[in-house]
Write an enzyme that holds these catalytic residues in place. Structure first.
Site: not given
Length: 142
Positions: A62, A65
């Site tokens: 991600c 993230c």
């Protein structure tokens, strides 16, 4: 086993999470859980305390993230009265499902085992405002 017990009892968090930090001289205060059982033990023991826990539900693939990781590490260093936890949703999908996580990153703010706030997405300013709202400010703060 000793670091495991000390992490459950509140000590040794930096040792348990050194993998989260880019620099070994400055270990991260973010505790990464790789076992649902260890997370459950930590979560259950936190219910007894009036301490804010910020749970970062993320995934290794991600991008947002990864963007948030330095900000989370900085907040963990700045707000030492708050516990910061990282859970990989692919590794501990049962925990992510239990908390209804559907997007990454999702940050849950927990107190005494109850969700008090939720931030979905890479919104570091919003997250920091909510941390400030719910943390127990030190009595000696200026």
């Amino acid at each position: 086993m000793g670091s495991y017990l000390s992490s459950l009892l509140g000590g040794g968090e930096s040792q348990a999470a050194t993998e989260e930090s880019g620099s070994p001289s400055e270990p991260s205060r973010v505790i990464a859980f790789h076992s649902s059982n260890r997370w459950q033990l930590h979560f259950n023991s936190s219910k007894q305390l009036n301490k804010l826990i910020v749970v970062d539900f993320a995934a290794s693939w991600c991008g947002p993230c990864k963007f948030m990781e330095p900000a989370i590490n900085a907040m963990a260093s700045k707000y030492t009265d708050v516990d910061f936890v990282k859970i990989d949703v692919d590794e501990l999908s049962d925990v992510a499902k239990e908390f209804g996580v559907q997007a990454m990153p999702t940050f849950l703010l927990l107190k005494q085992g109850k969700e008090v706030e939720r931030v979905v997405g890479a919104k570091k300013d919003e997250l920091e405002k909510k941390i400030l709202k719910h943390r127990e400010a030190p009595k000696y703060a200026a």
